[in-house]
Design a protein around this motif. Structure first.
Motif, mmCIF file in Angstrom:
data_model
loop_
_atom_site.group_PDB
_atom_site.id
_atom_site.type_symbol
_atom_site.label_atom_id
_atom_site.label_comp_id
_atom_site.label_asym_id
_atom_site.label_seq_id
_atom_site.Cartn_x
_atom_site.Cartn_y
_atom_site.Cartn_z
ATOM 1 N N ALA A 140 0.634 -1.158 0.012
ATOM 2 C CA ALA A 140 -0.035 -0.023 -0.097
ATOM 3 C C ALA A 140 0.882 1.437 0.085
ATOM 4 N N ALA A 141 1.956 1.293 0.775
ATOM 5 C CA ALA A 141 3.085 2.399 1.049
ATOM 6 C C ALA A 141 3.588 2.646 -0.512
ATOM 7 N N ALA A 142 3.847 1.649 -1.227
ATOM 8 C CA ALA A 142 4.549 1.599 -2.460
ATOM 9 C C ALA A 142 3.715 2.458 -3.519
ATOM 10 N N CYS A 143 2.715 2.404 -3.395
ATOM 11 C CA CYS A 143 1.659 3.002 -4.459
ATOM 12 C C CYS A 143 1.801 4.510 -4.157
ATOM 13 N N VAL A 144 2.132 4.937 -3.042
ATOM 14 C CA VAL A 144 2.369 6.403 -2.794
ATOM 15 C C VAL A 144 3.611 6.894 -2.890
ATOM 16 N N SER A 145 4.707 6.003 -2.703
ATOM 17 C CA SER A 145 6.345 6.274 -2.572
ATOM 18 C C SER A 145 6.668 6.347 -3.826
#
Length: 332
Positions: free
Chosen positions: A135-140
């Motif tokens: 989930a964090a990768a979609c932002v980062s």
């Protein structure tokens, strides 16, 4: 099963999660971004010295201390959103998996059943960490692309004569180079997304998984405070250790992602910011791995790991401390 984390409970406030994530995001970015800038230089400029001090001297000579904070806007914004996703997804997924384990497996008093439940707790913590990392990768991924272009703009601006290299200028240049085609913009911003999924997933799986189990074990053995939580000093020590372990495990993926997002030798998209230190095109996983391997073999995948691991220890410990302290202040 024992409840080891306060924010696993259904009564945890979303407002408190957001407030803790904002505080953690601001503090961790301010502390970690200068070290991240040094790391990016070491990963993407293998023809220069490997010594961190020489990269620092080069940055300071060109742009004073502000050069170390170049590109800080996107990661600060993303850290706030990313921390919210990390904590929320991890503890909600872990709580859901734990509830299912309780419902599906009878908890007895014999040793084998207890060992199975303990193993299940370890598995759920790792799975929750992996999903929260995705989930964090979609932002980062997109914010890291902008950040890397800004961090490396010094050498490219001297070469091209383009010194208008702020975050918005980089995005405007991307739009122009992409001829305002949405598909090209999205592909560029999400370049390196596959290794970043692995990077964020592995990091959060190891970091949050280990932290959750170590803190639960310490509390169970009476090392916590009266409220059933770790002391602040214990939080920093445990999170520093888990952060270092996680960063070493995910570092090769970070190197691949960084080299891909720099886009060495690319001529079509964002060419104003692509490095000309090599003619190799490194905008896909295979070419990036080949380029890194040719620049130094296996060791090249860990170039800059020392300063970066130190940064990870600082960032992770500050993140956990700021998050928990903010929640304590709001709840009390």
């Amino acid at each position: 099963l024992p409840v080891t984390r306060r924010y696993c409970m259904e009564s945890s406030s979303t407002l408190h999660d957001v407030a803790g994530s904002i505080t953690a995001g601001i503090l961790t970015t301010l502390v970690g971004h200068p070290l991240d800038t040094i790391k990016v230089y070491q990963q993407t400029q293998p023809h220069l010295s490997k010594a961190s001090s020489l990269h620092v001297a080069k940055i300071l000579a060109r742009d004073s201390v502000f050069g170390l904070f170049r590109g800080i806007g996107p990661p600060m914004a993303s850290q706030i959103v990313k921390n919210t996703a990390l904590f929320s997804v991890f503890y909600h997924v872990k709580a859901a998996l734990t509830v299912n384990a309780v419902d599906d497996n009878a908890i007895g008093s014999n040793r084998s059943e207890k060992n199975f439940i303990s193993m299940n707790e370890n598995t759920t913590a790792m799975c929750a960490g992996l999903l929260s990392g995705f989930a964090a990768a979609c932002v980062s991924t997109p914010t890291d692309w902008v950040k890397i272009q800004a961090q490396l703009q010094q050498s490219s601006s001297a070469r091209t004569g383009n010194f208008n290299t702020g975050t918005f200028s980089i995005l405007k240049q991307l739009l122009r180079d992409s001829k305002y085609r949405t598909s090209k913009v999205v592909r560029t911003l999400y370049r390196g997304h596959v290794p970043n999924l692995a990077r964020e997933g592995v990091f959060t799986m190891v970091n949050f998984g280990l932290y959750d189990r170590i803190s639960a074990s310490m509390i169970h053995n009476g090392y916590g405070n009266k409220q059933g939580k770790l002391h602040m000093g214990q939080v920093m020590i445990v999170s520093s250790f888990t952060g270092a372990c996680a960063w070493i495990c995910n570092y090769p993926f970070d190197t691949i992602k960084t080299v891909m997002q720099e886009g060495k030798g690319e001529r079509k998209i964002c060419s104003s910011y692509a490095s000309a230190s090599t003619s190799a095109v490194t905008t896909n996983v295979g070419s990036a791995i080949k380029y890194i391997w040719k620049s130094g073999g296996l060791n090249a995948f860990f170039r800059g790991v020392h300063v970066s691991t130190f940064r990870a220890m600082l960032v992770v410990s500050i993140r956990m401390l700021a998050y928990e302290k903010t929640r304590d202040l709001l709840e009390n």
